[in-house]
Enzyme design. Structure first.
Site, PDB file in Angstrom:
ATOM      1  N   GLY A 192      36.376   4.647  -2.956  1.00  0.00           N
ATOM      2  CA  GLY A 192      35.315   4.736  -1.774  1.00  0.00           C
ATOM      3  C   GLY A 192      35.989   5.403  -0.470  1.00  0.00           C
ATOM      4  O   GLY A 192      35.583   5.008   0.507  1.00  0.00           O
ATOM      5  N   ILE A 193      36.985   6.052  -0.744  1.00  0.00           N
ATOM      6  CA  ILE A 193      37.823   6.343   0.390  1.00  0.00           C
ATOM      7  C   ILE A 193      36.933   7.595   1.398  1.00  0.00           C
ATOM      8  O   ILE A 193      37.312   7.623   2.492  1.00  0.00           O
ATOM      9  CB  ILE A 193      39.228   7.066   0.083  1.00  0.00           C
ATOM     10  CG1 ILE A 193      40.117   7.169   1.368  1.00  0.00           C
ATOM     11  CG2 ILE A 193      39.099   8.316  -0.662  1.00  0.00           C
ATOM     12  CD1 ILE A 193      41.697   7.230   0.952  1.00  0.00           C
ATOM     13  N   THR A 194      36.157   8.325   0.716  1.00  0.00           N
ATOM     14  CA  THR A 194      35.265   9.336   1.343  1.00  0.00           C
ATOM     15  C   THR A 194      34.205   8.582   2.256  1.00  0.00           C
ATOM     16  O   THR A 194      33.547   9.511   2.772  1.00  0.00           O
ATOM     17  CB  THR A 194      34.883  10.482   0.443  1.00  0.00           C
ATOM     18  OG1 THR A 194      34.105   9.567  -0.290  1.00  0.00           O
ATOM     19  CG2 THR A 194      35.857  11.003  -0.513  1.00  0.00           C
ATOM     20  N   GLN A 203      32.114   5.882   4.862  1.00  0.00           N
ATOM     21  CA  GLN A 203      32.393   5.596   6.292  1.00  0.00           C
ATOM     22  C   GLN A 203      33.547   4.496   6.270  1.00  0.00           C
ATOM     23  O   GLN A 203      34.325   4.702   7.228  1.00  0.00           O
ATOM     24  CB  GLN A 203      31.037   4.898   6.935  1.00  0.00           C
ATOM     25  CG  GLN A 203      31.131   4.027   8.172  1.00  0.00           C
ATOM     26  CD  GLN A 203      30.027   3.260   8.510  1.00  0.00           C
ATOM     27  OE1 GLN A 203      29.215   3.685   9.333  1.00  0.00           O
ATOM     28  NE2 GLN A 203      29.759   1.932   7.863  1.00  0.00           N
ATOM     29  N   LEU A 220      35.286   5.499 -11.667  1.00  0.00           N
ATOM     30  CA  LEU A 220      34.854   4.195 -11.800  1.00  0.00           C
ATOM     31  C   LEU A 220      34.406   3.724 -13.107  1.00  0.00           C
ATOM     32  O   LEU A 220      34.518   2.619 -13.461  1.00  0.00           O
ATOM     33  CB  LEU A 220      34.402   3.541 -10.398  1.00  0.00           C
ATOM     34  CG  LEU A 220      35.134   3.328  -9.150  1.00  0.00           C
ATOM     35  CD1 LEU A 220      34.315   3.113  -7.986  1.00  0.00           C
ATOM     36  CD2 LEU A 220      36.288   2.400  -9.492  1.00  0.00           C
ATOM     37  N   ALA A 243      30.869   2.124  -4.318  1.00  0.00           N
ATOM     38  CA  ALA A 243      29.695   1.485  -4.946  1.00  0.00           C
ATOM     39  C   ALA A 243      28.520   2.596  -4.643  1.00  0.00           C
ATOM     40  O   ALA A 243      28.511   3.413  -3.606  1.00  0.00           O
ATOM     41  CB  ALA A 243      29.394   0.151  -4.323  1.00  0.00           C
ATOM     42  N   SER A 279      25.597   2.155  -2.677  1.00  0.00           N
ATOM     43  CA  SER A 279      25.546   1.092  -1.709  1.00  0.00           C
ATOM     44  C   SER A 279      24.123   1.391  -1.006  1.00  0.00           C
ATOM     45  O   SER A 279      23.863   0.761  -0.006  1.00  0.00           O
ATOM     46  CB  SER A 279      26.759   1.679  -0.795  1.00  0.00           C
ATOM     47  OG  SER A 279      26.528   2.829   0.064  1.00  0.00           O
ATOM     48  N   SER A 309      28.712  -8.308   0.197  1.00  0.00           N
ATOM     49  CA  SER A 309      27.649  -7.866   0.991  1.00  0.00           C
ATOM     50  C   SER A 309      26.759  -8.796   1.688  1.00  0.00           C
ATOM     51  O   SER A 309      26.253  -9.652   0.714  1.00  0.00           O
ATOM     52  CB  SER A 309      26.960  -6.593   0.489  1.00  0.00           C
ATOM     53  OG  SER A 309      25.783  -6.385   1.352  1.00  0.00           O
ATOM     54  N   GLU A 360      23.714  -8.689   1.510  1.00  0.00           N
ATOM     55  CA  GLU A 360      22.648  -8.338   0.811  1.00  0.00           C
ATOM     56  C   GLU A 360      22.614  -9.325  -0.259  1.00  0.00           C
ATOM     57  O   GLU A 360      21.533  -9.880  -0.948  1.00  0.00           O
ATOM     58  CB  GLU A 360      22.506  -7.039   0.178  1.00  0.00           C
ATOM     59  CG  GLU A 360      21.890  -5.827   1.159  1.00  0.00           C
ATOM     60  CD  GLU A 360      20.540  -6.144   1.408  1.00  0.00           C
ATOM     61  OE1 GLU A 360      19.754  -6.466   0.585  1.00  0.00           O
ATOM     62  OE2 GLU A 360      20.109  -6.064   2.575  1.00  0.00           O
ATOM     63  N   TYR A 403      20.982  -3.923  -6.113  1.00  0.00           N
ATOM     64  CA  TYR A 403      21.994  -3.639  -5.234  1.00  0.00           C
ATOM     65  C   TYR A 403      22.738  -5.021  -4.960  1.00  0.00           C
ATOM     66  O   TYR A 403      23.904  -5.374  -5.258  1.00  0.00           O
ATOM     67  CB  TYR A 403      22.015  -2.880  -4.014  1.00  0.00           C
ATOM     68  CG  TYR A 403      23.086  -3.041  -3.041  1.00  0.00           C
ATOM     69  CD1 TYR A 403      24.189  -1.987  -3.311  1.00  0.00           C
ATOM     70  CD2 TYR A 403      23.213  -3.925  -2.201  1.00  0.00           C
ATOM     71  CE1 TYR A 403      25.189  -2.040  -2.318  1.00  0.00           C
ATOM     72  CE2 TYR A 403      24.298  -3.966  -1.310  1.00  0.00           C
ATOM     73  CZ  TYR A 403      25.400  -3.031  -1.375  1.00  0.00           C
ATOM     74  OH  TYR A 403      26.320  -3.210  -0.573  1.00  0.00           O
TER      75      TYR A 403
HETATM   76  O1  G4F Z   1      19.964   0.470   6.838  1.00  0.00           O
HETATM   77  P1  G4F Z   1      19.484  -0.013   5.530  1.00  0.00           P
HETATM   78  O2  G4F Z   1      18.945   0.915   4.351  1.00  0.00           O
HETATM   79  O3  G4F Z   1      20.563  -1.034   5.234  1.00  0.00           O
HETATM   80  P2  G4F Z   1      20.461  -2.533   4.227  1.00  0.00           P
HETATM   81  O4  G4F Z   1      19.246  -2.260   3.364  1.00  0.00           O
HETATM   82  O5  G4F Z   1      20.322  -3.577   5.194  1.00  0.00           O
HETATM   83  O6  G4F Z   1      21.799  -2.307   3.662  1.00  0.00           O
HETATM   84  C1  G4F Z   1      23.194  -2.118   4.218  1.00  0.00           C
HETATM   85  O7  G4F Z   1      23.672  -3.223   4.566  1.00  0.00           O
HETATM   86  C2  G4F Z   1      24.189  -4.047   3.428  1.00  0.00           C
HETATM   87  C3  G4F Z   1      24.905  -5.106   4.454  1.00  0.00           C
HETATM   88  O8  G4F Z   1      24.112  -6.328   4.561  1.00  0.00           O
HETATM   89  C4  G4F Z   1      25.244  -3.280   2.659  1.00  0.00           C
HETATM   90  F1  G4F Z   1      25.695  -4.025   1.794  1.00  0.00           F
HETATM   91  C5  G4F Z   1      24.524  -2.096   2.270  1.00  0.00           C
HETATM   92  O9  G4F Z   1      25.257  -1.401   1.314  1.00  0.00           O
HETATM   93  C6  G4F Z   1      23.928  -1.093   3.191  1.00  0.00           C
HETATM   94  O10 G4F Z   1      25.071  -0.968   3.931  1.00  0.00           O
HETATM   95  O11 G4F Z   1      18.145  -0.901   5.871  1.00  0.00           O
HETATM   96  C7  G4F Z   1      18.053  -1.971   6.892  1.00  0.00           C
HETATM   97  C8  G4F Z   1      16.767  -2.425   7.310  1.00  0.00           C
HETATM   98  C9  G4F Z   1      16.075  -2.755   5.795  1.00  0.00           C
HETATM   99  O12 G4F Z   1      15.419  -3.771   6.225  1.00  0.00           O
HETATM  100  C10 G4F Z   1      14.889  -1.462   5.783  1.00  0.00           C
HETATM  101  O13 G4F Z   1      13.734  -2.030   5.251  1.00  0.00           O
HETATM  102  O14 G4F Z   1      15.880  -1.439   7.686  1.00  0.00           O
HETATM  103  C11 G4F Z   1      14.715  -1.069   7.152  1.00  0.00           C
HETATM  104  N1  G4F Z   1      14.165   0.110   7.149  1.00  0.00           N
HETATM  105  C12 G4F Z   1      13.084   0.350   8.014  1.00  0.00           C
HETATM  106  N2  G4F Z   1      12.595   1.782   7.709  1.00  0.00           N
HETATM  107  C13 G4F Z   1      14.486   1.295   6.821  1.00  0.00           C
HETATM  108  C14 G4F Z   1      13.687   2.181   7.022  1.00  0.00           C
HETATM  109  N3  G4F Z   1      15.856   1.652   6.064  1.00  0.00           N
HETATM  110  C15 G4F Z   1      16.126   2.778   5.655  1.00  0.00           C
HETATM  111  N4  G4F Z   1      17.064   3.074   5.107  1.00  0.00           N
HETATM  112  N5  G4F Z   1      15.072   3.851   5.951  1.00  0.00           N
HETATM  113  C16 G4F Z   1      13.932   3.529   6.747  1.00  0.00           C
HETATM  114  O15 G4F Z   1      13.185   4.639   6.901  1.00  0.00           O
END
Ligand code: G4F
Length: 349
Positions: free
Chosen positions: A9-11, A13, A62, A85, A87, A128, A130, A152
């Site tokens: 996953g080096i590419t 963030q 992988l 992953a 992700s 995570s 999550e 996930y």
């Molecule tokens: O930015 P998100 O997509 O990140 P999420 O689901 O928290 O997951 C990230 O963090 C995890 C660590 O806890 C990592 F393991 C995972 O790989 C990833 O990096 O969503 C954050 C929140 C969610 O509750 C989502 O429902 O934002 C809410 N949200 C609201 N509107 C949205 C949107 N998310 C996205 N992606 N796009 C929207 O338009």
């Protein structure tokens, strides 16, 4: 001689920041990348373009044990950071099968190949927050029960358990980082923070008139990715492998993040955000906030970037890319801080 590290996953963030950190510490840094990334370097290797000459890339998959085995045999690393992953949580609802397959098998292949070839290699697995999903307590610690809410999250629990089991069964130096959300200007555009900051930039540039978002009330504990990769490295410098929560101990809603981002660009978020029910997830993780006390005590690590600085850096970077300079006077906004005290509910102050 310097130590040798392999990053999967080096590419991404985190991979790009971790590579910079390890190169600066004198490591020989190797990365496992998909063959397509080497064929399309302008796009897929963008985040590591600036250190491309200081690192070594190996094509591999992988999903194939022989392929992972081959790369490990070639590199013979002292430390392995398994970050790769699928992700994006939202996507895991669209394709549970490939998320589970890629993430679980990928981790299993890495651990099994290390055990075979370089059993003394220290391993980091990117767990995570999550995994906490429908949280059993607030704030979340290393002892909080997991209740994942997506394929996930389930794949990360499996990776966590695999890593711990390789540690316990085979005596491997394998550690789990339980990282809460971590962001930066290098974040992918599909994640909410970058979607917001890039959306703000497009609106300021007159290229968009609104920004569609899903659940604005979800709360996340957002830190800076460059700061979080230091915790990964510190975990592998300990005499004993272990599991660590890496978090800021503050939680904020998506709405608060958006409000700040628009404010820093001199805009009122309420005029631009459009609620789109299609963007809601079938099962949401409502409230994440970590207690990083163990990482602080044992690793000497703490979060060093405030949410305000993080949002400012991301909005400024996206605006600059559009030729827009932000007015620094806008960077005064203060927000209510919700800090998590151990064992208590999240309170406002
Ligand atoms: O930015 P998100 O997509 O990140 P999420 O689901 O928290 O997951 C990230 O963090 C995890 C660590 O806890 C990592 F393991 C995972 O790989 C990833 O990096 O969503 C954050 C929140 C969610 O509750 C989502 O429902 O934002 C809410 N949200 C609201 N509107 C949205 C949107 N998310 C996205 N992606 N796009 C929207 O338009």
């Amino acid at each position: 001689m310097g130590r040798r590290a392999l990053i999967t996953g080096i590419t991404g963030q985190d991979g790009s920041y971790l590579s910079e950190l390890l190169v600066s510490k004198g490591y020989e840094v190797h990365g496992l990348v998909r063959r397509v990334a080497l064929e399309d370097p302008g796009h897929r290797l963008k985040r590591i373009e600036h250190i491309r000459n200081s690192i070594h890339l190996h094509a591999g998959s992988l999903e194939s044990f022989p392929s992972v085995h081959h790369v490990l045999r070639t590199v013979q690393p002292d430390e392995c950071y398994h970050l790769a992953a699928q992700s994006f949580v939202s996507y895991s609802f669209d394709d549970e099968f490939s998320t589970l397959q890629t993430n679980i098998n990928g981790t299993h292949h890495v651990l099994a190949a290390i055990k075979d070839i370089v059993p003394k290699c220290r391993v980091y697995f990117a767990g995570s927050s999550e995994m906490f999903g429908k949280v059993a307590e607030v704030p979340q610690t290393e002892n909080t029960r997991f209740h994942p809410r997506s394929a996930y999250g389930i794949s990360k629990v499996a990776g966590f358990d695999l890593t711990r089991n390789y540690r316990e069964a085979y005596g491997m130096h394998a550690s789990n980082g339980i990282l809460f959300n971590h962001e930066s200007p290098r974040r992918g555009f599909e994640f909410v923070t970058r979607k917001i900051t890039s959306g703000v930039a497009r609106i300021r540039a007159g290229q968009a008139s609104d920004l569609k978002l899903g659940n604005l009330d979800a709360h996340r504990d957002w830190g800076h990715a460059a700061n979080y990769v230091e915790a990964m490295w510190l975990m592998l410098q300990q005499d004993q492998p272990d599991d660590y929560v890496v978090a800021t101990a503050e939680t904020h809603s998506v709405r608060e993040f958006a409000k700040l981002a628009f404010q820093y660009a001199g805009l009122d978020y309420e005029k631009y955000i459009v609620a789109d029910s299609q963007l809601y997830r079938p099962a949401e993780v409502d409230l994440l906030v970590g207690n990083p006390a163990k990482a602080h005590e044992r690793l000497g690590w703490s979060s060093s970037v405030s949410l305000q600085s993080l949002v400012w850096e991301m909005v400024e970077s996206d605006c600059r890319a559009m030729g827009i300079e932000l007015n620094k006077d806008n960077f005064t906004a203060s927000i209510p801080v919700r800090r998590a005290a151990h064992g208590s509910a999240v309170d406002s102050s």
